[in-house]
Design a protein around this motif. Structure first.
Motif, PDB file in Angstrom:
ATOM      1  N   GLN A 149       0.004  -9.664  10.099  1.00  9.04           N
ATOM      2  CA  GLN A 149      -1.011 -10.737   9.350  1.00  9.04           C
ATOM      3  C   GLN A 149      -1.148 -10.711   7.813  1.00  9.04           C
ATOM      4  O   GLN A 149      -1.312 -11.642   7.272  1.00  9.04           O
ATOM      5  N   ARG A 150      -1.130  -9.418   7.463  1.00  6.93           N
ATOM      6  CA  ARG A 150      -1.020  -9.411   6.076  1.00  6.93           C
ATOM      7  C   ARG A 150       0.173  -9.784   5.266  1.00  6.93           C
ATOM      8  O   ARG A 150      -0.008 -10.439   4.297  1.00  6.93           O
ATOM      9  N   MET A 151       1.185  -9.826   5.906  1.00  6.17           N
ATOM     10  CA  MET A 151       2.422 -10.338   5.326  1.00  6.17           C
ATOM     11  C   MET A 151       2.465 -11.638   5.452  1.00  6.17           C
ATOM     12  O   MET A 151       3.063 -12.551   4.673  1.00  6.17           O
ATOM     13  N   GLN A 152       2.033 -12.305   6.561  1.00  8.37           N
ATOM     14  CA  GLN A 152       1.800 -13.746   6.980  1.00  8.37           C
ATOM     15  C   GLN A 152       0.999 -14.155   5.603  1.00  8.37           C
ATOM     16  O   GLN A 152       1.221 -15.225   5.140  1.00  8.37           O
ATOM     17  N   MET A 206       0.456 -13.065   2.782  1.00 12.05           N
ATOM     18  CA  MET A 206       0.992 -12.832   1.431  1.00 12.05           C
ATOM     19  C   MET A 206       2.369 -13.970   1.228  1.00 12.05           C
ATOM     20  O   MET A 206       2.358 -14.602   0.601  1.00 12.05           O
ATOM     21  N   ARG A 207       2.797 -14.176   2.732  1.00 14.16           N
ATOM     22  CA  ARG A 207       3.833 -15.193   2.515  1.00 14.16           C
ATOM     23  C   ARG A 207       3.166 -16.581   2.299  1.00 14.16           C
ATOM     24  O   ARG A 207       3.895 -17.411   1.633  1.00 14.16           O
ATOM     25  N   SER A 208       1.934 -16.711   2.857  1.00 14.76           N
ATOM     26  CA  SER A 208       1.378 -18.228   2.714  1.00 14.76           C
ATOM     27  C   SER A 208       0.883 -18.458   1.248  1.00 14.76           C
ATOM     28  O   SER A 208       0.963 -19.540   0.990  1.00 14.76           O
ATOM     29  N   LEU A 209       0.942 -17.221   0.568  1.00  7.06           N
ATOM     30  CA  LEU A 209       0.735 -17.691  -0.933  1.00  7.06           C
ATOM     31  C   LEU A 209       1.795 -18.034  -1.736  1.00  7.06           C
ATOM     32  O   LEU A 209       1.717 -18.529  -2.766  1.00  7.06           O
ATOM     33  N   LEU A 235       4.439 -24.953   6.911  1.00  2.00           N
ATOM     34  CA  LEU A 235       5.123 -25.961   7.935  1.00  2.00           C
ATOM     35  C   LEU A 235       6.395 -25.717   7.606  1.00  2.00           C
ATOM     36  O   LEU A 235       7.236 -25.540   8.472  1.00  2.00           O
ATOM     37  N   SER A 236       6.944 -25.917   6.564  1.00  2.24           N
ATOM     38  CA  SER A 236       8.463 -25.901   6.184  1.00  2.24           C
ATOM     39  C   SER A 236       9.078 -24.632   5.673  1.00  2.24           C
ATOM     40  O   SER A 236      10.357 -24.586   5.564  1.00  2.24           O
ATOM     41  N   CYS A 237       8.397 -23.458   5.504  1.00  4.85           N
ATOM     42  CA  CYS A 237       8.580 -22.475   4.968  1.00  4.85           C
ATOM     43  C   CYS A 237       9.427 -22.159   3.704  1.00  4.85           C
ATOM     44  O   CYS A 237      10.323 -21.473   3.419  1.00  4.85           O
ATOM     45  N   LEU A 238       9.324 -23.353   2.889  1.00  4.26           N
ATOM     46  CA  LEU A 238       9.628 -23.369   1.726  1.00  4.26           C
ATOM     47  C   LEU A 238       8.871 -22.996   0.541  1.00  4.26           C
ATOM     48  O   LEU A 238       7.680 -22.933   0.659  1.00  4.26           O
ATOM     49  N   PRO A 239       9.373 -22.507  -0.595  1.00  2.12           N
ATOM     50  CA  PRO A 239       8.616 -22.069  -1.793  1.00  2.12           C
ATOM     51  C   PRO A 239       7.536 -23.215  -1.902  1.00  2.12           C
ATOM     52  O   PRO A 239       7.751 -24.303  -2.179  1.00  2.12           O
ATOM     53  N   ASN A 284       3.619 -24.410  -3.956  1.00  2.00           N
ATOM     54  CA  ASN A 284       3.145 -25.085  -5.529  1.00  2.00           C
ATOM     55  C   ASN A 284       3.219 -23.641  -6.367  1.00  2.00           C
ATOM     56  O   ASN A 284       3.573 -23.832  -7.445  1.00  2.00           O
ATOM     57  N   ASN A 285       2.671 -22.547  -5.757  1.00  2.00           N
ATOM     58  CA  ASN A 285       2.529 -21.577  -6.493  1.00  2.00           C
ATOM     59  C   ASN A 285       3.789 -20.986  -7.092  1.00  2.00           C
ATOM     60  O   ASN A 285       3.783 -20.667  -8.174  1.00  2.00           O
ATOM     61  N   VAL A 286       4.864 -20.822  -6.331  1.00  3.65           N
ATOM     62  CA  VAL A 286       6.157 -20.485  -6.634  1.00  3.65           C
ATOM     63  C   VAL A 286       6.782 -21.339  -7.790  1.00  3.65           C
ATOM     64  O   VAL A 286       7.295 -21.017  -8.780  1.00  3.65           O
TER      65      VAL A 286
END
Length: 655
Positions: A197-200, A202-205, A210-214, A216-218
């Protein structure tokens, strides 16, 4: 483990950790009573009570295990939630009923019931597991392993109590070993689940969910990095037409399939040297496409010449546009791309993204194309925003002015009244066209304030005319948005009363397009206005959507023929036929006819011959400031008799 899980619950507020603590406590009680070491931490009466009702306690432990499964697999965010919740409640009630039954039945009967009940309970648990199974969730493997020792230990415990198996050291300690191993595996599963969950999170940041693409933050970080290294580039934002309109027809799975299919089409085209990679973590692959928000993607093109850049954009649009099948649903994909260049169009990420998105809106009427940011249009947009603020201030501070265009009674040649028209002289830009500032007021939602200002100021000026002995009718334009002003009829009557204006001197002009907005609401409004003695005119007749049904049902008192049919009336036979037919129809309905746009004596003569009642146009006068209009009325009244205020009943009786 119990104290650690309690601490995690205090941090995360996830109930599964509290349930795990309860499972440890109940397991300790069951094992302590069953093996006799509960005397070290329990008073004798409590120990005796639990010993006599051990079966009920083991059933409660089974209930807690079911609760743990339900909250561990987190059905609250699953589309299966309602069914899972119902199954969870039914099973819980059944087990608690079995626990209560053990208080009044012999031990061997209760044990038999509990042994049989374990079969459907484990069936429910595995059914839950099957519903939530996802290979990416590694902690699911640990979860299913947790239940294997629990099942073996539980069945051995009840079989031993029913004498189905012989007593031995292994069978007597089977439950203890099983529960200990189960609690350890539960703890490992919780830890792995927490880590996942913590990894998820962090990944959501850094990635779109939905698309798993980078995300707005990236994109901001990548653009900032390019700017810091002084690398020139083109930022391209791609928008999918009608995406928001399509969303209601797609469930979560279809929406995910749709977005990923579009992303795949775009990625296929971006595998060229001119497109720059969007780098994320070192352990993640490089991307060429990012997702600003749902339905809007972004990619970077190196500082190449315009022709090469346009070739990439054309390839993306051509490859993306077309039919897309999502399950059994087929939709047409149309995309538009907005492009801005660093450093020409901006010098920081937020500004560049904003201008690339604005470039899309600059060319929104063009379907399936791309547009480079236009700084001239941007300045025009900024001026537009500035004018909106100035217009709001002008309305609030009486910075506008009313002009009056005289309306002439063709039967007598006298002034019948005037149409009031708002004018705005900007302190910096001078005269602003009414078409411009009225449209701005409609776009930003201040048209109601503008209309109410016009009505109030018009009534104040009408009162001055009446004091000078000029009882003239006043025509005021009402927009489609104005009909929804709360109690518009009542507010007009109230303002008229404050200025001592007879309501029969007021006419509100509604354009034909208003009639298709909300017919029932409009009919109620016109009825209220007519009941109050206020005339209602259909403005710009012949250019909108009015039907004979509307004309026959709405209680309006005036039909205003649009200027496009009147300006060239002497030279256009078709327009003559339309004006003549419209006048005949209006006369048969008992309503007055007004023609606007009269610019010649020949046009006036034709209108008089057709039976038109009132006319207005440059032939008589341009719109005049109020003081000049007063002088115009004084001058006309000195040579012409005063007009009779029209009454619909007069038309009906004379017809």
């Amino acid at each position: 483990m119990a104290f650690y899980s309690a601490g995690v619950y205090a941090y995360s507020r996830q109930r599964v950790y509290l349930i795990y603590v309860l499972a440890i406590v109940l397991s300790t009680l069951v094992l302590g009573v069953n093996h006799g070491f509960s005397r070290y931490f329990l008073p004798a009466p409590i120990q005796m009570f639990i010993s006599n009702h051990l079966i009920a306690l083991t059933v409660c432990l089974l209930v807690v295990g079911l609760w743990f499964t339900y909250f561990f697999l987190d059905f609250t965010r699953h589309p299966f939630n309602q069914r899972a919740r119902s199954l969870f409640l039914i099973t819980t009630v059944g087990l608690l009923g079995l626990a209560l039954l053990s208080f009044i039945t012999p031990a061997y009967v209760s044990v038999s019931f509990v042994l049989i009940a374990q079969i459907p309970v484990y069936g429910v648990i595995f059914y839950y597991f099957w519903q939530q199974w996802q290979p990416s969730k590694h902690w699911m493997f640990l979860f299913i392993l947790c239940w294997l020792p629990a099942m073996v230990g539980g069945l051995t415990f009840y079989a031993l109590m029913l004498n189905y198996i012989e007593y031995s050291v292994l069978s007597s300690y089977a439950l203890m070993l099983a529960l200990a191993l189960t609690m350890i595996l539960f703890s490992l599963a919780l830890a792995e689940r927490f880590r996942f969950q913590r990894m998820q999170e962090m990944r959501s940041l850094t990635h779109d969910t939905l698309s798993c693409l980078p995300n707005n933050n990236v994109l901001h970080m990548v653009i900032s990095d390019l700017i810091s290294r002084n690398h020139n580039f083109n930022l391209c934002c791609l928008s999918i037409d009608n995406y928001n309109n399509l969303l209601p027809y797609l469930d979560e799975s279809a929406r995910n399939e749709y977005i990923n299919a579009i992303a795949a089409r775009i990625n296929d085209t971006l595998a060229v040297q001119a497109v720059q990679a969007i780098k994320t973590d070192s352990d993640m692959p490089n991307y060429r496409l990012g997702c600003l928000k749902e339905g809007i993607f972004a990619f970077l093109i190196a500082d190449v010449d315009r022709v090469t850049c346009d070739q990439v954009l054309t390839a993306v649009v051509d490859n993306l546009n077309g039919d897309l099948c999502v399950g059994s649903f087929v939709t047409q994909v149309n995309a538009r791309i907005g492009v801005c260049h660093y450093p020409t169009d901006g010098d920081h990420p937020g500004l560049l993204i904003s201008r690339a998105l604005h470039a899309i809106d600059q060319h929104r009427p063009i379907v399936g194309s791309y547009a480079h940011f236009n700084s001239y249009e941007q300045r025009h947009h900024q001026l537009h925003v500035s004018l909106i603020n100035d217009l709001r201030s002008a309305i609030e501070n009486d910075g506008l002015e009313l002009y009056h265009q005289p309306q002439i009674d063709l039967r007598t040649g006298s002034i019948h009244g005037s149409e009031v028209l708002a004018r705005w002289t900007h302190p910096e830009y001078g005269q602003i066209s009414p078409d411009v500032f009225v449209r701005m007021a409609e776009d930003v939602g201040i048209i109601n304030s503008l209309t109410l200002w016009v009505i109030k100021r018009a009534f104040q000026q009408q009162a001055q005319l009446i004091e000078r002995g000029h009882c003239r009718r006043l025509s005021i334009n009402i927009s489609a948005s104005d009909i929804y002003i709360p109690d518009l009829a009542g507010r007009v009557v109230e303002l008229a009363g404050e200025c001592n204006i007879p309501t029969n001197l007021i006419s509100l002009e509604l354009t034909e397009s208003v009639m298709v907005e909300d017919y029932n609401w409009l009919k109620q409004l016109i009825t209220k206005l007519s009941t109050s003695g206020i005339e209602v005119s259909i403005d710009d007749y012949g250019t909108g959507y009015s039907s004979l049904y509307f004309l026959s049902q709405l209680p309006f008192t005036e039909l205003k023929i649009d200027r496009s049919f009147v300006q060239d009336l002497p030279k256009n036979g078709r327009h003559q036929s339309i004006v003549r037919a419209t006048t005949d129809m209006a006369q048969s309905l008992g309503v007055m006819v007004v023609a606007e746009g009269v610019e010649s004596e020949e046009a006036e003569a034709l209108l008089r011959r057709y039976g038109v009642d009132i006319s207005q146009g440059y032939y008589y006068s341009r719109p005049l400031p109020f003081n000049q209009y007063q002088e115009y009325v004084d001058r006309m009244d000195s040579v012409q008799p005063k007009t009779m205020i029209y009454s619909p009943q007069a038309r009906s009786s004379s017809g």
